[in-house]
Write an enzyme that holds these catalytic residues in place. Sequence first.
Site, PDB file in Angstrom:
ATOM      1  N   GLN A 202       0.869  -1.179   0.000  1.00  0.00           N
ATOM      2  CA  GLN A 202       0.000   0.000   0.000  1.00  0.00           C
ATOM      3  C   GLN A 202       0.906   1.230   0.000  1.00  0.00           C
ATOM      4  O   GLN A 202       1.379   1.676   1.054  1.00  0.00           O
ATOM      5  CB  GLN A 202      -0.900  -0.016   1.225  1.00  0.00           C
ATOM      6  CG  GLN A 202      -1.663  -1.323   1.420  1.00  0.00           C
ATOM      7  CD  GLN A 202      -2.776  -1.525   0.400  1.00  0.00           C
ATOM      8  OE1 GLN A 202      -3.729  -0.756   0.328  1.00  0.00           O
ATOM      9  NE2 GLN A 202      -2.647  -2.587  -0.395  1.00  0.00           N
ATOM     10  N   ARG A 222      -4.490   4.167   4.283  1.00  0.00           N
ATOM     11  CA  ARG A 222      -3.808   4.719   3.114  1.00  0.00           C
ATOM     12  C   ARG A 222      -4.199   3.950   1.864  1.00  0.00           C
ATOM     13  O   ARG A 222      -4.663   2.800   1.923  1.00  0.00           O
ATOM     14  CB  ARG A 222      -2.295   4.700   3.304  1.00  0.00           C
ATOM     15  CG  ARG A 222      -1.623   3.355   3.237  1.00  0.00           C
ATOM     16  CD  ARG A 222      -0.092   3.481   3.290  1.00  0.00           C
ATOM     17  NE  ARG A 222       0.350   4.276   4.419  1.00  0.00           N
ATOM     18  CZ  ARG A 222       0.893   5.496   4.301  1.00  0.00           C
ATOM     19  NH1 ARG A 222       1.059   6.045   3.113  1.00  0.00           N
ATOM     20  NH2 ARG A 222       1.265   6.160   5.368  1.00  0.00           N
ATOM     21  N   ALA A 243     -11.825   2.625   4.131  1.00  0.00           N
ATOM     22  CA  ALA A 243     -10.804   1.746   3.552  1.00  0.00           C
ATOM     23  C   ALA A 243     -10.023   2.431   2.431  1.00  0.00           C
ATOM     24  O   ALA A 243     -10.352   3.539   1.981  1.00  0.00           O
ATOM     25  CB  ALA A 243     -11.459   0.468   3.046  1.00  0.00           C
ATOM     26  N   HIS A 244      -9.013   1.721   1.962  1.00  0.00           N
ATOM     27  CA  HIS A 244      -8.065   2.282   0.999  1.00  0.00           C
ATOM     28  C   HIS A 244      -8.744   2.732  -0.297  1.00  0.00           C
ATOM     29  O   HIS A 244      -9.652   2.101  -0.805  1.00  0.00           O
ATOM     30  CB  HIS A 244      -6.931   1.301   0.699  1.00  0.00           C
ATOM     31  CG  HIS A 244      -7.366  -0.013   0.125  1.00  0.00           C
ATOM     32  ND1 HIS A 244      -6.477  -0.956  -0.294  1.00  0.00           N
ATOM     33  CD2 HIS A 244      -8.589  -0.538  -0.089  1.00  0.00           C
ATOM     34  CE1 HIS A 244      -7.128  -2.006  -0.750  1.00  0.00           C
ATOM     35  NE2 HIS A 244      -8.415  -1.781  -0.629  1.00  0.00           N
ATOM     36  N   ASN A 245      -8.272   3.872  -0.780  1.00  0.00           N
ATOM     37  CA  ASN A 245      -8.699   4.466  -2.053  1.00  0.00           C
ATOM     38  C   ASN A 245     -10.156   4.943  -2.059  1.00  0.00           C
ATOM     39  O   ASN A 245     -10.688   5.282  -3.122  1.00  0.00           O
ATOM     40  CB  ASN A 245      -8.458   3.521  -3.230  1.00  0.00           C
ATOM     41  CG  ASN A 245      -6.989   3.352  -3.540  1.00  0.00           C
ATOM     42  OD1 ASN A 245      -6.367   2.390  -3.075  1.00  0.00           O
ATOM     43  ND2 ASN A 245      -6.419   4.280  -4.292  1.00  0.00           N
TER      44      ASN A 245
END
Length: 330
Positions: A202, A222, A243-245
Site C-alpha cells: 500500500q 492509506r 478503507a483504501h482508495n
Amino acid sequence: MTSYTIKEINDILKGKLIGNTTQSIEGPEQLQNANSNHITFIGSTKYVKHWADSKACAAVVNDNLNVEPGDNRALIKVKNADLAMAKILELFNPPAPEFETDIHPTAVIHETAKIGEGCKIGANCYVGKNVELGDGVILYPNVCVFDETTIGNNTIAWSGTVIRERCIIGSHCIFHTNVSIGADGFGYRPSDDGHGLVKIPQIGNVIIGHYVEIGANSCVDRAKFSATIVGDGCKIDNLVQIAHNSVMGRFCIMAGHSGLAGSVTLGDGVIIGGSASIKDHTTIESGATVGAGSGVMNNVKAGETVLGYPAQDARDMLKQWVAMRRLAKK
C-alpha cells in the site's frame, strides 16, 4: 461558576422571550434532569409534555411548538432549538486541558521537522523526519506524526492518535483519541501455490481536507496507490472504518460503526447511518442518505434514501416490512 441571566442568553440567541425568570442560569441540562438553575431545550412535540414536570427555569423551544412558560419560568422561541442550544453549550464549555510548556521535554521531534508558531506538543509525542506542522497545531500527549506528513493550521490531535508517513492533513481539523490515519489498506491475494496470502503493498497516502472531525478509534487507511481522500467539512463518528482508495466529498457524515470498503466514492453531503456497510467500488452520489444498519451493494443516485440489507429505496423497503408484518399475523 459561570452564570447568565435569561436576558443575556436571549441577547445571544436573538429569539423571542416569553415569560421571565429571576434565576441565574448556571448551565444546560436535559428536561428530566434539570434543576432550577438550568436551561433546557424542547425541539419536538414529544418533549412538550415533560416541560410541566421539569424543574428547569428556562427552555429554548422551536417556534412552532405550543408551550406556556409558567410561574418564574421563561421560554426562548427560536427557529431551530438544536442550533440555539449549540450556542448555549459554547457559553458553558469548560476550557481544554492546559499545557504547562508549549513543547514538553519528553517529546521527540526530528531536527528536520518544521514547527509553526504557537504549536503545542505534549508529553511523549513523536514528530518525524520532514514533518511540517502549521501554526497553532496541538498534539496532546502520546500522539505520533510520522515522516513527511504535513498538518495545516490549528488542527488538534488528541492522545493516542497516529498519523502515518506522507499524509496530508488540512487546517482546523479535530482527531479524537486513538484515531488512526494512514495505516496500510487491507490488501491480500491468494498466493500462486495456493498456500497462504500475499500482502499487496500500500504505497499511497491519505489526504484530509479542512474542518474535518474524526471520532475516537476511527481509521482512515492509506491507498494502494494515489490517495484515500476525506473532503472538507466531513464529520466522522467513533469506530468508523474508511478503507483504501475511498474518496469522500465535502460535508459528508458517517455515524458510528459504519464503514466504507475499498474504492468507495461519496459525493458531497452524503449521510451514512450507524452500522451501515458500503460495498467496495460503490458510488453514492451527492445528497444521498443511507439508513442505519443498511448494506449498500449497488450505486445510489443523488438525493436518494436507501434502507435495508441489501439496501434499496427506503419507501420500497418500508412497504416490504409492512407486508411481512401483515403476513406474520395471518
